[in-house]
Design an enzyme around this catalytic site. Structure first.
Site, PDB file in Angstrom:
ATOM      1  N   ALA A   1       0.831  -1.216   0.000  1.00 34.05           N
ATOM      2  CA  ALA A   1       0.000   0.000   0.000  1.00 34.05           C
ATOM      3  C   ALA A   1       0.865   1.265   0.000  1.00 34.05           C
ATOM      4  CB  ALA A   1      -0.917   0.000   1.225  1.00 34.05           C
TER       5      ALA A   1
ATOM      6  N   ARG B   1      18.001   4.753  16.625  1.00 35.19           N
ATOM      7  CA  ARG B   1      18.412   3.749  15.653  1.00 35.19           C
ATOM      8  C   ARG B   1      18.139   2.336  16.142  1.00 35.19           C
ATOM      9  NH1 ARG B   1      23.087   3.081  11.720  1.00 35.19           N
ATOM     10  NH2 ARG B   1      23.868   1.254  12.769  1.00 35.19           N
TER      11      ARG B   1
ATOM     12  N   HIS C   1      23.617  -0.063   1.771  1.00 34.77           N
ATOM     13  CA  HIS C   1      22.741   0.957   1.165  1.00 34.77           C
ATOM     14  C   HIS C   1      22.537   2.039   2.231  1.00 34.77           C
ATOM     15  CE1 HIS C   1      19.505   3.134  -0.644  1.00 34.77           C
ATOM     16  NE2 HIS C   1      18.747   2.899   0.408  1.00 34.77           N
TER      17      HIS C   1
ATOM     18  N   ASN D   1      14.291  -0.593   4.434  1.00 31.94           N
ATOM     19  CA  ASN D   1      15.512  -0.293   5.201  1.00 31.94           C
ATOM     20  C   ASN D   1      15.451  -0.680   6.669  1.00 31.94           C
ATOM     21  OD1 ASN D   1      17.355   0.804   3.359  1.00 31.94           O
ATOM     22  ND2 ASN D   1      16.066   2.618   3.160  1.00 31.94           N
TER      23      ASN D   1
ATOM     24  N   ASP E   1      21.308   2.905  -6.082  1.00 31.69           N
ATOM     25  CA  ASP E   1      22.590   3.610  -5.931  1.00 31.69           C
ATOM     26  C   ASP E   1      23.425   3.461  -7.205  1.00 31.69           C
ATOM     27  OD1 ASP E   1      22.077   4.198  -3.073  1.00 31.69           O
ATOM     28  OD2 ASP E   1      22.153   2.029  -2.924  1.00 31.69           O
TER      29      ASP E   1
ATOM     30  N   VAL F   1      14.058  -4.398  -0.098  1.00 32.94           N
ATOM     31  CA  VAL F   1      14.163  -2.963  -0.386  1.00 32.94           C
ATOM     32  C   VAL F   1      14.024  -2.169   0.914  1.00 32.94           C
ATOM     33  CG1 VAL F   1      13.073  -1.040  -1.640  1.00 32.94           C
ATOM     34  CG2 VAL F   1      13.248  -3.287  -2.728  1.00 32.94           C
TER      35      VAL F   1
HETATM   36  P1  NAX Z   1       5.891   3.802   2.512  1.00 36.57           P
HETATM   37  O1  NAX Z   1       5.874   4.229   3.938  1.00 36.57           O
HETATM   38  O2  NAX Z   1       5.175   4.611   1.495  1.00 36.57           O
HETATM   39  O3  NAX Z   1       5.338   2.310   2.402  1.00 36.57           O
HETATM   40  C1  NAX Z   1       5.763   1.293   3.240  1.00 36.57           C
HETATM   41  C2  NAX Z   1       4.608   0.323   3.396  1.00 36.57           C
HETATM   42  O4  NAX Z   1       5.086  -0.784   4.134  1.00 36.57           O
HETATM   43  C3  NAX Z   1       3.425   0.928   4.141  1.00 36.57           C
HETATM   44  O5  NAX Z   1       2.231   0.723   3.417  1.00 36.57           O
HETATM   45  C4  NAX Z   1       3.428   0.136   5.443  1.00 36.57           C
HETATM   46  O6  NAX Z   1       2.137  -0.047   6.003  1.00 36.57           O
HETATM   47  C5  NAX Z   1       4.053  -1.183   4.976  1.00 36.57           C
HETATM   48  N1  NAX Z   1       4.521  -2.037   6.062  1.00 36.57           N
HETATM   49  C6  NAX Z   1       5.060  -1.685   7.249  1.00 36.57           C
HETATM   50  N2  NAX Z   1       5.304  -2.767   7.999  1.00 36.57           N
HETATM   51  C7  NAX Z   1       4.920  -3.832   7.263  1.00 36.57           C
HETATM   52  C8  NAX Z   1       4.901  -5.223   7.503  1.00 36.57           C
HETATM   53  N3  NAX Z   1       5.297  -5.734   8.669  1.00 36.57           N
HETATM   54  N4  NAX Z   1       4.429  -6.036   6.529  1.00 36.57           N
HETATM   55  C9  NAX Z   1       3.996  -5.536   5.358  1.00 36.57           C
HETATM   56  N5  NAX Z   1       3.967  -4.224   5.082  1.00 36.57           N
HETATM   57  C10 NAX Z   1       4.427  -3.385   6.030  1.00 36.57           C
HETATM   58  O7  NAX Z   1       7.436   3.629   2.156  1.00 36.57           O
HETATM   59  P2  NAX Z   1       8.127   3.535   0.725  1.00 36.57           P
HETATM   60  O8  NAX Z   1       8.498   4.901   0.276  1.00 36.57           O
HETATM   61  O9  NAX Z   1       7.313   2.675  -0.158  1.00 36.57           O
HETATM   62  O10 NAX Z   1       9.502   2.829   1.133  1.00 36.57           O
HETATM   63  C11 NAX Z   1       9.523   1.477   1.555  1.00 36.57           C
HETATM   64  C12 NAX Z   1      10.884   1.123   2.111  1.00 36.57           C
HETATM   65  O11 NAX Z   1      11.894   1.240   1.110  1.00 36.57           O
HETATM   66  C13 NAX Z   1      11.373   2.007   3.262  1.00 36.57           C
HETATM   67  O12 NAX Z   1      11.924   1.175   4.270  1.00 36.57           O
HETATM   68  C14 NAX Z   1      12.460   2.850   2.614  1.00 36.57           C
HETATM   69  O13 NAX Z   1      13.397   3.310   3.568  1.00 36.57           O
HETATM   70  C15 NAX Z   1      13.051   1.864   1.659  1.00 36.57           C
HETATM   71  N6  NAX Z   1      13.870   2.383   0.568  1.00 36.57           N
HETATM   72  C16 NAX Z   1      14.933   1.641   0.150  1.00 36.57           C
HETATM   73  C17 NAX Z   1      15.726   1.988  -0.922  1.00 36.57           C
HETATM   74  C18 NAX Z   1      16.862   1.128  -1.358  1.00 36.57           C
HETATM   75  O14 NAX Z   1      17.566   1.559  -2.284  1.00 36.57           O
HETATM   76  N7  NAX Z   1      17.139  -0.048  -0.789  1.00 36.57           N
HETATM   77  C19 NAX Z   1      15.477   3.255  -1.644  1.00 36.57           C
HETATM   78  C20 NAX Z   1      14.097   3.784  -1.472  1.00 36.57           C
HETATM   79  C21 NAX Z   1      13.515   3.639  -0.093  1.00 36.57           C
HETATM   80  O15 NAX Z   1      13.972   4.685   0.721  1.00 36.57           O
END
Ligand code: NAX
Length: 331
Positions: free
Chosen positions: A13, A98, A187, A131, A159, A129
């Site tokens: 979502a 942290r 990352h 973090n 990256d 993906v």
């Molecule tokens: P959003 O906050 O828009 O979406 C995250 C979704 O994950 C939310 O809908 C939330 O309800 C859901 N969620 C939380 N806990 C959960 C669980 N236990 N089971 C299933 N769903 C769960 O974040 P978004 O911008 O989509 O980013 C998602 C993640 O990607 C973050 O952790 C962000 O830090 C990370 N990223 C990683 C990157 C990478 O290069 N590895 C880059 C982009 C991004 O920052």
């Protein structure tokens, strides 16, 4: 037509998933002839939002999508999956330490690993993906011991794409003319974007990037800093973190895993086997080649003192993070 491939997206979502699901659904990752079953996982309070995403996916009327399942139950979401995009994670909130963030994510990835262990295909290919992606990937693998460690990876492709785009812009060439840029390590802002082994093709001639740029100081300073800080720069400008580019990178990573990289390299966080003197068991980003859906770390690259120091610094950060996460697992 082939049997539908089962693909799970967690955090379905959220904002990355919103772009990611569209690309996956229309065949950008698994091919234009590969039917799909999409399994969407999010947490209970997000089910209404997720339902809206399902409605939109239906309304795209994409022929490849044979079935969509939206759920808050990992045992349903991971059942028999072939590919997993692990996007959902606990975000860092204001005032959160942290270690609290790490604790929350250990809990999430432990539970999801256990579910995956029980119900996913043993051949499932997993990209983390959410973090801290590298450490979340280690925890996921630890709790899914029946699935080979090589099936767990984390995303550093964003990256890599950022680094490649910076070099292409600097040289005034198209992105695909720049190859073999490497991201080493975490990352995070300690990652080491490395162009010492990268090439650029200019007017039909392929030469080392360093030779084309002729500015060692740019490569060692501004370039590295720009790539390391790019996520923060996007947040500052957009007031939201990278989403479109993150989704594109996740697609690139999984597509290359399924279809191979030819003679080029890509960067992926994989569980270290000790290559390049990195602690075994860390999920560390390395240059890899992929053939027959199997990645191997590119070996025997010459590492100079400058690179060694940067590779070790990012490994030290990952080591500390993994130790803290493992201690949390024992608690
Ligand atoms: P959003 O906050 O828009 O979406 C995250 C979704 O994950 C939310 O809908 C939330 O309800 C859901 N969620 C939380 N806990 C959960 C669980 N236990 N089971 C299933 N769903 C769960 O974040 P978004 O911008 O989509 O980013 C998602 C993640 O990607 C973050 O952790 C962000 O830090 C990370 N990223 C990683 C990157 C990478 O290069 N590895 C880059 C982009 C991004 O920052």
């Amino acid at each position: 037509m082939a049997e539908p491939l089962k693909v799970v997206v967690t955090g379905a979502a959220g904002q990355i998933a919103y772009s990611l699901l569209f690309s996956v659904a229309k065949g950008d990752v698994f091919g234009k002839d590969q039917p799909l079953e999409l399994l969407l996982l999010d947490i209970t309070p997000m089910m209404e939002v997720l339902n809206g995403v399902v409605m939109e996916l239906m309304d795209c009327a994409i022929p490849l999508v044979k079935n969509i399942v939206a759920t808050d139950d990992p045992m349903v979401a991971f059942k028999d999956v072939d590919a997993a995009f692990m996007v959902g994670a606990m975000p860092r909130r204001e005032g959160m330490e942290r270690k609290d963030l790490l604790k929350a994510n250990v809990k999430i990835f432990k539970a999801q690993g256990q579910a995956m262990d029980q119900v996913a295909k043993k051949t499932v290919k997993v990209i983390v993906v959410g973090n801290p992606a590298n450490t979340n990937g280690c925890i996921l693998s630890k709790y899914a011991p029946s699935i080979p460690k090589a099936n767990f990876t984390c995303m550093t492709r964003l990256d890599q794409n950022r680094a490649q785009a910076q070099i292409a812009a600097k040289l005034g060439v198209s992105n695909d003319q720049v190859t073999n840029v490497i991201i080493w390590g975490n990352h995070s802002s300690t990652q080491f974007p490395d162009v010492a082994h990268a090439s650029v093709t200019i007017q039909g001639k392929t030469i080392p990037v360093a030779e084309a740029i002729k500015d060692d100081s740019y490569i060692k300073n501004d370039f590295i800093k720009t790539v390391q800080q790019r996520g923060a720069a996007v947040i500052k400008a957009r007031k939201l973190s990278s989403a479109m580019s993150a989704a594109k990178a996740a697609c690139d990573h999984m597509r290359d895993w399924f279809f191979g990289t030819g003679n080029n390299w890509v960067s992926m966080g994989v569980i270290s086997d000790g290559s390049y003197g990195i602690r075994e068991g860390l999920m560390y980003s390395y240059p890899v080649k992929i053939h027959d859906k199997t990645w191997t770390i590119v070996q025997d690259l010459k590492i100079n003192d400058f690179a060694r120091e940067k590779m070790d610094a990012t490994a030290a950060e990952l080591s500390e993070e993994l130790d803290a996460a493992l201690a949390e697992c024992e608690a």
